[in-house]
Design a protein around this motif. Structure first.
Motif, PDB file in Angstrom:
ATOM      1  N   GLY A  68       0.799  -1.218   0.000  1.00  0.00           N
ATOM      2  CA  GLY A  68       0.000   0.000   0.000  1.00  0.00           C
ATOM      3  C   GLY A  68       0.831   1.268   0.000  1.00  0.00           C
ATOM      4  N   ASP A  69       2.133   1.161   0.250  1.00  0.00           N
ATOM      5  CA  ASP A  69       3.005   2.338   0.304  1.00  0.00           C
ATOM      6  C   ASP A  69       4.007   2.411  -0.836  1.00  0.00           C
ATOM      7  OD1 ASP A  69       1.833   3.290   2.594  1.00  0.00           O
ATOM      8  OD2 ASP A  69       3.314   2.403   3.945  1.00  0.00           O
ATOM      9  N   CYS A  70       3.896   1.536  -1.817  1.00  0.00           N
ATOM     10  CA  CYS A  70       4.861   1.503  -2.916  1.00  0.00           C
ATOM     11  C   CYS A  70       4.775   2.784  -3.748  1.00  0.00           C
ATOM     12  CB  CYS A  70       4.602   0.287  -3.801  1.00  0.00           C
ATOM     13  SG  CYS A  70       5.738   0.145  -5.196  1.00  0.00           S
ATOM     14  N   HIS A  71       5.919   3.366  -4.039  1.00  0.00           N
ATOM     15  CA  HIS A  71       5.967   4.566  -4.877  1.00  0.00           C
ATOM     16  C   HIS A  71       5.508   4.274  -6.301  1.00  0.00           C
ATOM     17  CE1 HIS A  71       8.136   6.259  -1.537  1.00  0.00           C
ATOM     18  NE2 HIS A  71       8.179   7.417  -2.139  1.00  0.00           N
ATOM     19  N   GLU A  74       1.844  -0.671  -7.346  1.00  0.00           N
ATOM     20  CA  GLU A  74       1.677  -2.112  -7.169  1.00  0.00           C
ATOM     21  C   GLU A  74       2.981  -2.885  -7.207  1.00  0.00           C
ATOM     22  OE1 GLU A  74      -1.072  -3.431 -10.113  1.00  0.00           O
ATOM     23  OE2 GLU A  74      -2.770  -2.438  -9.167  1.00  0.00           O
ATOM     24  N   GLY A  75       4.109  -2.218  -7.179  1.00  0.00           N
ATOM     25  CA  GLY A  75       5.397  -2.884  -7.318  1.00  0.00           C
ATOM     26  C   GLY A  75       5.632  -3.963  -6.288  1.00  0.00           C
ATOM     27  N   ASN A  76       5.320  -3.659  -5.030  1.00  0.00           N
ATOM     28  CA  ASN A  76       5.601  -4.650  -3.987  1.00  0.00           C
ATOM     29  C   ASN A  76       4.664  -5.860  -4.078  1.00  0.00           C
ATOM     30  OD1 ASN A  76       3.449  -3.128  -3.087  1.00  0.00           O
ATOM     31  ND2 ASN A  76       4.510  -2.341  -1.288  1.00  0.00           N
ATOM     32  N   TYR A  77       3.458  -5.674  -4.605  1.00  0.00           N
ATOM     33  CA  TYR A  77       2.565  -6.817  -4.799  1.00  0.00           C
ATOM     34  C   TYR A  77       3.122  -7.745  -5.876  1.00  0.00           C
ATOM     35  CZ  TYR A  77      -0.774  -4.238  -1.955  1.00  0.00           C
ATOM     36  OH  TYR A  77      -1.383  -3.568  -0.926  1.00  0.00           O
TER      37      TYR A  77
END
Length: 145
Positions: A68-71, A74-77
């Motif tokens: 939810g905090d990825c710049h 959705e990168g971290n997902y």
């Protein structure tokens, strides 16, 4: 005593900033890691992980922004999905999946970075050196011998 080599791919916006905070705050942690800053944890390709193992890493660490905090929204997902699948691939190759670790660490979590790196270093130390004689990593890809 065996000292593990750990390759770390750290998100520029969060985990790398957390590692920097740990360093500037003079927090003590295991010196076994080599940090590489990436723009987003999702930029870490499975080939990068395989290359790190091929070059002598005993463990690979990926650090990214909290969900939810990825710049990059959705990168971290994407990273999470990729790591789950890649751990299955590592097991199929005969490499213990515990040698790959993914953590969400923000820029304000220097203490968490220290804790996680110390834990991971101890876990890899307990696993021992990575024995690549069981796995052949070639330029064309990965083949099981």
């Amino acid at each position: 005593m065996f000292e593990p080599k750990i390759m770390c791919f750290l998100c520029k916006w969060c985990t790398y900033a957390g590692a920097d905070l740990a360093g500037t705050s003079r927090m003590q942690y295991a010196p076994n890691a080599t940090n590489l800053r990436v723009m987003c944890s999702s930029r870490v390709d499975p080939q990068h992980i395989l290359y790190a193992f091929k070059q002598g890493a005993d463990g690979v660490f990926i650090g990214g922004c909290h969900p939810g905090d990825c710049h990059y929204v959705e990168g971290n997902y994407k990273t999470l999905r990729r790591v789950i699948l890649f751990k299955r691939m590592l097991e199929a190759l005969g490499i213990d999946k515990r040698r790959l670790r993914l953590e969400w660490i923000s820029g304000a979590e220097g203490k968490k970075y220290v804790k996680v790196m110390n834990e991971f270093t101890e876990e890899i130390r307990a696993l021992g050196p990575l024995d690549l004689e069981k796995v052949a990593l070639t330029k064309e890809g990965v083949s099981h011998e």
